[in-house]
Design a protein around this motif. Sequence first.
Motif, PDB file in Angstrom:
ATOM      1  N   MET A 158     -13.301 -26.102  -0.353  1.00  0.00           N
ATOM      2  CA  MET A 158     -13.043 -26.231  -1.791  1.00  0.00           C
ATOM      3  C   MET A 158     -12.628 -24.912  -2.402  1.00  0.00           C
ATOM      4  O   MET A 158     -11.733 -24.867  -3.251  1.00  0.00           O
ATOM      5  N   ASP A 159     -13.254 -23.812  -1.995  1.00  0.00           N
ATOM      6  CA  ASP A 159     -12.869 -22.498  -2.511  1.00  0.00           C
ATOM      7  C   ASP A 159     -11.442 -22.162  -2.104  1.00  0.00           C
ATOM      8  O   ASP A 159     -10.648 -21.656  -2.909  1.00  0.00           O
ATOM      9  N   GLN A 160     -11.118 -22.441  -0.855  1.00  0.00           N
ATOM     10  CA  GLN A 160      -9.757 -22.177  -0.376  1.00  0.00           C
ATOM     11  C   GLN A 160      -8.755 -23.053  -1.131  1.00  0.00           C
ATOM     12  O   GLN A 160      -7.689 -22.595  -1.534  1.00  0.00           O
ATOM     13  N   MET A 161      -9.111 -24.307  -1.349  1.00  0.00           N
ATOM     14  CA  MET A 161      -8.224 -25.212  -2.074  1.00  0.00           C
ATOM     15  C   MET A 161      -8.050 -24.752  -3.522  1.00  0.00           C
ATOM     16  O   MET A 161      -6.946 -24.803  -4.066  1.00  0.00           O
ATOM     17  N   ALA A 162      -9.111 -24.269  -4.142  1.00  0.00           N
ATOM     18  CA  ALA A 162      -9.012 -23.789  -5.523  1.00  0.00           C
ATOM     19  C   ALA A 162      -8.089 -22.584  -5.594  1.00  0.00           C
ATOM     20  O   ALA A 162      -7.265 -22.471  -6.520  1.00  0.00           O
ATOM     21  N   GLU A 163      -8.165 -21.689  -4.623  1.00  0.00           N
ATOM     22  CA  GLU A 163      -7.286 -20.514  -4.606  1.00  0.00           C
ATOM     23  C   GLU A 163      -5.827 -20.930  -4.394  1.00  0.00           C
ATOM     24  O   GLU A 163      -4.917 -20.405  -5.033  1.00  0.00           O
ATOM     25  N   GLU A 164      -5.610 -21.891  -3.513  1.00  0.00           N
ATOM     26  CA  GLU A 164      -4.254 -22.393  -3.291  1.00  0.00           C
ATOM     27  C   GLU A 164      -3.711 -23.088  -4.536  1.00  0.00           C
ATOM     28  O   GLU A 164      -2.522 -22.985  -4.848  1.00  0.00           O
ATOM     29  N   MET A 165      -4.566 -23.793  -5.260  1.00  0.00           N
ATOM     30  CA  MET A 165      -4.135 -24.441  -6.503  1.00  0.00           C
ATOM     31  C   MET A 165      -3.755 -23.412  -7.558  1.00  0.00           C
ATOM     32  O   MET A 165      -2.780 -23.592  -8.292  1.00  0.00           O
ATOM     33  N   LYS A 166      -4.508 -22.317  -7.630  1.00  0.00           N
ATOM     34  CA  LYS A 166      -4.155 -21.248  -8.567  1.00  0.00           C
ATOM     35  C   LYS A 166      -2.804 -20.651  -8.215  1.00  0.00           C
ATOM     36  O   LYS A 166      -1.972 -20.401  -9.101  1.00  0.00           O
ATOM     37  N   GLN A 167      -2.565 -20.425  -6.931  1.00  0.00           N
ATOM     38  CA  GLN A 167      -1.282 -19.876  -6.496  1.00  0.00           C
ATOM     39  C   GLN A 167      -0.148 -20.861  -6.786  1.00  0.00           C
ATOM     40  O   GLN A 167       0.928 -20.465  -7.239  1.00  0.00           O
ATOM     41  N   ALA A 168      -0.389 -22.151  -6.555  1.00  0.00           N
ATOM     42  CA  ALA A 168       0.625 -23.166  -6.853  1.00  0.00           C
ATOM     43  C   ALA A 168       0.910 -23.207  -8.353  1.00  0.00           C
ATOM     44  O   ALA A 168       2.068 -23.333  -8.773  1.00  0.00           O
ATOM     45  N   ARG A 205       0.615 -20.698 -10.476  1.00  0.00           N
ATOM     46  CA  ARG A 205       1.409 -19.511 -10.811  1.00  0.00           C
ATOM     47  C   ARG A 205       2.870 -19.697 -10.401  1.00  0.00           C
ATOM     48  O   ARG A 205       3.779 -19.334 -11.148  1.00  0.00           O
ATOM     49  N   SER A 206       3.076 -20.279  -9.244  1.00  0.00           N
ATOM     50  CA  SER A 206       4.449 -20.519  -8.774  1.00  0.00           C
ATOM     51  C   SER A 206       5.179 -21.502  -9.682  1.00  0.00           C
ATOM     52  O   SER A 206       6.336 -21.293 -10.052  1.00  0.00           O
ATOM     53  N   LEU A 207       4.491 -22.577 -10.066  1.00  0.00           N
ATOM     54  CA  LEU A 207       5.109 -23.560 -10.965  1.00  0.00           C
ATOM     55  C   LEU A 207       5.390 -22.958 -12.335  1.00  0.00           C
ATOM     56  O   LEU A 207       6.405 -23.264 -12.968  1.00  0.00           O
ATOM     57  N   LYS A 208       4.511 -22.104 -12.818  1.00  0.00           N
ATOM     58  CA  LYS A 208       4.717 -21.448 -14.106  1.00  0.00           C
ATOM     59  C   LYS A 208       5.944 -20.539 -14.042  1.00  0.00           C
ATOM     60  O   LYS A 208       6.743 -20.488 -14.983  1.00  0.00           O
ATOM     61  N   THR A 209       6.122 -19.829 -12.925  1.00  0.00           N
ATOM     62  CA  THR A 209       7.297 -18.979 -12.739  1.00  0.00           C
ATOM     63  C   THR A 209       8.571 -19.818 -12.725  1.00  0.00           C
ATOM     64  O   THR A 209       9.567 -19.463 -13.360  1.00  0.00           O
ATOM     65  N   ILE A 210       8.523 -20.950 -12.028  1.00  0.00           N
ATOM     66  CA  ILE A 210       9.685 -21.844 -11.989  1.00  0.00           C
ATOM     67  C   ILE A 210       9.999 -22.375 -13.378  1.00  0.00           C
ATOM     68  O   ILE A 210      11.166 -22.411 -13.798  1.00  0.00           O
ATOM     69  N   GLN A 211       8.967 -22.757 -14.128  1.00  0.00           N
ATOM     70  CA  GLN A 211       9.174 -23.265 -15.481  1.00  0.00           C
ATOM     71  C   GLN A 211       9.788 -22.185 -16.378  1.00  0.00           C
ATOM     72  O   GLN A 211      10.708 -22.459 -17.145  1.00  0.00           O
ATOM     73  N   ASN A 212       9.304 -20.953 -16.274  1.00  0.00           N
ATOM     74  CA  ASN A 212       9.864 -19.861 -17.071  1.00  0.00           C
ATOM     75  C   ASN A 212      11.323 -19.612 -16.708  1.00  0.00           C
ATOM     76  O   ASN A 212      12.159 -19.372 -17.589  1.00  0.00           O
ATOM     77  N   ASN A 213      11.641 -19.685 -15.421  1.00  0.00           N
ATOM     78  CA  ASN A 213      13.031 -19.504 -14.998  1.00  0.00           C
ATOM     79  C   ASN A 213      13.919 -20.623 -15.524  1.00  0.00           C
ATOM     80  O   ASN A 213      15.061 -20.392 -15.936  1.00  0.00           O
ATOM     81  N   GLN A 214      13.406 -21.848 -15.535  1.00  0.00           N
ATOM     82  CA  GLN A 214      14.189 -22.969 -16.061  1.00  0.00           C
ATOM     83  C   GLN A 214      14.442 -22.802 -17.562  1.00  0.00           C
ATOM     84  O   GLN A 214      15.540 -23.086 -18.046  1.00  0.00           O
ATOM     85  N   HIS A 215      13.436 -22.348 -18.307  1.00  0.00           N
ATOM     86  CA  HIS A 215      13.633 -22.119 -19.741  1.00  0.00           C
ATOM     87  C   HIS A 215      14.664 -21.016 -19.967  1.00  0.00           C
ATOM     88  O   HIS A 215      15.520 -21.131 -20.857  1.00  0.00           O
ATOM     89  N   TYR A 216      14.600 -19.957 -19.168  1.00  0.00           N
ATOM     90  CA  TYR A 216      15.577 -18.876 -19.290  1.00  0.00           C
ATOM     91  C   TYR A 216      16.984 -19.392 -19.002  1.00  0.00           C
ATOM     92  O   TYR A 216      17.926 -19.096 -19.744  1.00  0.00           O
ATOM     93  N   GLN A 217      17.142 -20.177 -17.929  1.00  0.00           N
ATOM     94  CA  GLN A 217      18.453 -20.732 -17.585  1.00  0.00           C
ATOM     95  C   GLN A 217      18.966 -21.651 -18.694  1.00  0.00           C
ATOM     96  O   GLN A 217      20.152 -21.615 -19.049  1.00  0.00           O
ATOM     97  N   ASN A 218      18.084 -22.456 -19.260  1.00  0.00           N
ATOM     98  CA  ASN A 218      18.475 -23.361 -20.340  1.00  0.00           C
ATOM     99  C   ASN A 218      18.930 -22.580 -21.569  1.00  0.00           C
ATOM    100  O   ASN A 218      19.965 -22.885 -22.174  1.00  0.00           O
ATOM    101  N   ASP A 219      18.171 -21.557 -21.949  1.00  0.00           N
ATOM    102  CA  ASP A 219      18.553 -20.730 -23.095  1.00  0.00           C
ATOM    103  C   ASP A 219      19.870 -20.018 -22.839  1.00  0.00           C
ATOM    104  O   ASP A 219      20.726 -19.911 -23.723  1.00  0.00           O
ATOM    105  N   ARG A 220      20.049 -19.519 -21.628  1.00  0.00           N
ATOM    106  CA  ARG A 220      21.284 -18.814 -21.288  1.00  0.00           C
ATOM    107  C   ARG A 220      22.485 -19.755 -21.343  1.00  0.00           C
ATOM    108  O   ARG A 220      23.544 -19.405 -21.868  1.00  0.00           O
ATOM    109  N   GLU A 221      22.326 -20.975 -20.819  1.00  0.00           N
ATOM    110  CA  GLU A 221      23.418 -21.943 -20.864  1.00  0.00           C
ATOM    111  C   GLU A 221      23.763 -22.321 -22.305  1.00  0.00           C
ATOM    112  O   GLU A 221      24.938 -22.469 -22.649  1.00  0.00           O
TER     113      GLU A 221
END
Length: 116
Positions: free
Chosen positions: A39-49, A51-67
């Motif tokens: 469970m601890d390992q899964m919780a750490e992996e979920m936090k990393q996932a 963070r990765s999804l948040k980065t992807i979302q921020n990149n998508q917002h940047y691309q949308n604003d730029r377009e």
Amino acid sequence: MTDDGQYEVCFKSLDKYYKLISFNFDFVEENDLALAETMDQMAEEMKQAYRSLKTIQNNQHYQNDRENEHQRMLESTEKKLWWCSAGKMGALIVICISQIYMLTGYFKGKSFGPNV
């Protein structure tokens, strides 16, 4: 299907449409159930996932604003080019009309017949 063994499944299509059949097999062993360290390992992996999804979302917002900004800039440039070309066409028409007027005035009183 609770017994171990080999199973056969048969399908028959009664129409001419393409069919896609998918199977998911899930095997759970008793010793792989949720343990504290798992469970601890899964919780750490979920936090990393997350963070990765948040980065992807921020990149998508940047691309949308730029377009959107590029589209606005393109429309503005097209409008400016249209006015520039309309002005050039107007200037050419004025020059042509003035040349025709000047040439007809220049040759108005002259005769081009044979001089005798």
